[in-house]
Design a protein around this motif. Structure first.
Motif, PDB file in Angstrom:
ATOM      1  N   ALA A 154       0.342  -4.742   5.030  1.00 36.77           N
ATOM      2  CA  ALA A 154       0.191  -4.736   3.575  1.00 36.77           C
ATOM      3  C   ALA A 154       1.041  -3.651   2.934  1.00 36.77           C
ATOM      4  N   ALA A 155       1.060  -2.460   3.546  1.00 35.13           N
ATOM      5  CA  ALA A 155       1.850  -1.366   2.983  1.00 35.13           C
ATOM      6  C   ALA A 155       3.337  -1.698   2.975  1.00 35.13           C
ATOM      7  N   LYS A 156       3.775  -2.420   3.992  1.00 35.12           N
ATOM      8  CA  LYS A 156       5.180  -2.830   4.054  1.00 35.12           C
ATOM      9  C   LYS A 156       5.492  -3.903   3.019  1.00 35.12           C
ATOM     10  N   ALA A 157       4.537  -4.835   2.833  1.00 32.86           N
ATOM     11  CA  ALA A 157       4.747  -5.933   1.887  1.00 32.86           C
ATOM     12  C   ALA A 157       4.639  -5.477   0.431  1.00 32.86           C
ATOM     13  N   PHE A 158       3.795  -4.477   0.187  1.00 28.55           N
ATOM     14  CA  PHE A 158       3.548  -4.023  -1.187  1.00 28.55           C
ATOM     15  C   PHE A 158       3.697  -2.493  -1.267  1.00 28.55           C
ATOM     16  N   PRO A 159       4.922  -2.012  -1.242  1.00 26.88           N
ATOM     17  CA  PRO A 159       5.163  -0.569  -1.254  1.00 26.88           C
ATOM     18  C   PRO A 159       4.517   0.114  -2.464  1.00 26.88           C
ATOM     19  N   GLY A 160       3.835   1.214  -2.192  1.00 29.06           N
ATOM     20  CA  GLY A 160       3.220   1.989  -3.267  1.00 29.06           C
ATOM     21  C   GLY A 160       1.935   1.421  -3.813  1.00 29.06           C
ATOM     22  N   GLN A 161       1.468   0.302  -3.254  1.00 26.42           N
ATOM     23  CA  GLN A 161       0.285  -0.352  -3.818  1.00 26.42           C
ATOM     24  C   GLN A 161      -0.887  -0.455  -2.837  1.00 26.42           C
ATOM     25  N   VAL A 162      -0.780   0.212  -1.713  1.00 25.12           N
ATOM     26  CA  VAL A 162      -1.843   0.159  -0.713  1.00 25.12           C
ATOM     27  C   VAL A 162      -2.277   1.576  -0.340  1.00 25.12           C
ATOM     28  N   ALA A 163      -3.565   1.843  -0.513  1.00 28.50           N
ATOM     29  CA  ALA A 163      -4.151   3.118  -0.120  1.00 28.50           C
ATOM     30  C   ALA A 163      -5.187   2.872   0.966  1.00 28.50           C
ATOM     31  N   VAL A 164      -5.527   3.920   1.683  1.00 25.76           N
ATOM     32  CA  VAL A 164      -6.566   3.841   2.702  1.00 25.76           C
ATOM     33  C   VAL A 164      -7.756   4.680   2.247  1.00 25.76           C
ATOM     34  N   GLY A 165      -8.943   4.108   2.333  1.00 20.05           N
ATOM     35  CA  GLY A 165     -10.159   4.829   2.002  1.00 20.05           C
ATOM     36  C   GLY A 165     -10.838   5.309   3.269  1.00 20.05           C
ATOM     37  N   LEU A 166     -10.958   6.611   3.411  1.00 21.66           N
ATOM     38  CA  LEU A 166     -11.632   7.198   4.565  1.00 21.66           C
ATOM     39  C   LEU A 166     -12.920   7.855   4.085  1.00 21.66           C
ATOM     40  N   ASP A 167     -14.031   7.232   4.408  1.00 24.61           N
ATOM     41  CA  ASP A 167     -15.348   7.699   3.992  1.00 24.61           C
ATOM     42  C   ASP A 167     -16.044   8.276   5.212  1.00 24.61           C
ATOM     43  N   ALA A 168     -16.554   9.490   5.097  1.00 24.00           N
ATOM     44  CA  ALA A 168     -17.017  10.164   6.306  1.00 24.00           C
ATOM     45  C   ALA A 168     -18.360  10.858   6.163  1.00 24.00           C
ATOM     46  N   ARG A 169     -19.085  10.855   7.263  1.00 22.96           N
ATOM     47  CA  ARG A 169     -20.264  11.701   7.442  1.00 22.96           C
ATOM     48  C   ARG A 169     -19.973  12.619   8.626  1.00 22.96           C
TER      49      ARG A 169
END
Length: 238
Positions: free
Chosen positions: A116-131
């Protein structure tokens, strides 16, 4: 540093949870689009949306209110929750989202994040939710063995636009963000890191900005409760 006012969507309403518990939801606005417009008129440069039902269901559930928000405001908007395949990513970006946030699939299907990041540059983020430093998935319902920093580093060469880091135990609790953990993550990777969870005062924003390495902060409950004035916050961050 960018402030992202948060609109968390549950059953079509704008709500806030306490530490990610769905039964601990407080409804703040029955009209999420009106809330989005109010944030935009106050000067917000971005909006942060979460489809809470979608995060548990594994597919979009609050699509209608998200679409109404996109129709109501012109500022860029990012969305997380229930986005777990390329088709859903494409549909949301076609509807006008500026950025999608991938959480569960970052653990379960990291190759999808890369695609997805390759197909849509600048439009994909990763959400890291942690305990306690470990990543949680599926609406925070399942805790994994993945350490936040290790997972973040695995995406260094993927071309993702940002990492949204949430300390679940701070979320909605109005106790301040986990600045040491967020700063450590931001220093461990070259990817821009956005702080989430517990951002509830101008002092919190000042401390986050003072690290010099955190690119943004998400705040929800504090803006609704009035503990944080959006215009003052935006003035502070410049």
């Amino acid at each position: 540093m960018i402030l992202y006012p948060a609109i968390d969507l549950k059953d079509g309403q704008a709500v806030r949870l306490l530490r990610g518990e769905m039964e601990q939801a407080t409804v703040f606005n029955d009209d999420p689009a009106a809330q989005a417009l109010a944030f935009a008129k106050a000067g917000a440069r971005w909006l942060h949306l979460v489809d809470l039902n979608g995060a548990f269901a594994g597919e979009p559930v609050n699509a209608a209110p998200v679409e109404r928000i996109l129709e109501s405001v012109e500022i860029p908007t990012q969305l997380g929750g229930g986005i777990r395949d390329m088709g859903t990513i494409e549909r949301w970006l076609e509807k006008g989202l500026s950025r999608v946030i991938l959480g569960t699939v970052a653990v379960e299907k990291p190759e999808l994040v890369r695609e997805a990041a390759k197909a849509f540059p600048g439009q994909v983020a990763v959400g890291l939710d942690a305990r306690n430093g470990r990543v949680a998935t599926k609406g925070w319902a399942e805790e994994t063995e993945h350490q936040v920093t290790d997972l973040a580093r695995s995406f260094e060469d993927a071309g993702i636009a940002a990492i949204v880091y949430t300390d679940i135990d701070r979320d909605g609790a109005m106790g301040g963000p986990n600045i040491p953990a967020t700063e450590a993550l931001a220093r461990a990777v070259s990817i821009p890191v956005i702080a989430s969870g517990g951002v509830s005062s101008l002092a919190d924003l000042e401390r986050l900005k003072a690290t010099g390495v955190i690119s943004g902060a998400i705040s929800g409950r504090a803006l609704y409760d009035g503990a944080l004035d959006l215009r003052e916050a935006l003035d502070l961050l410049g």
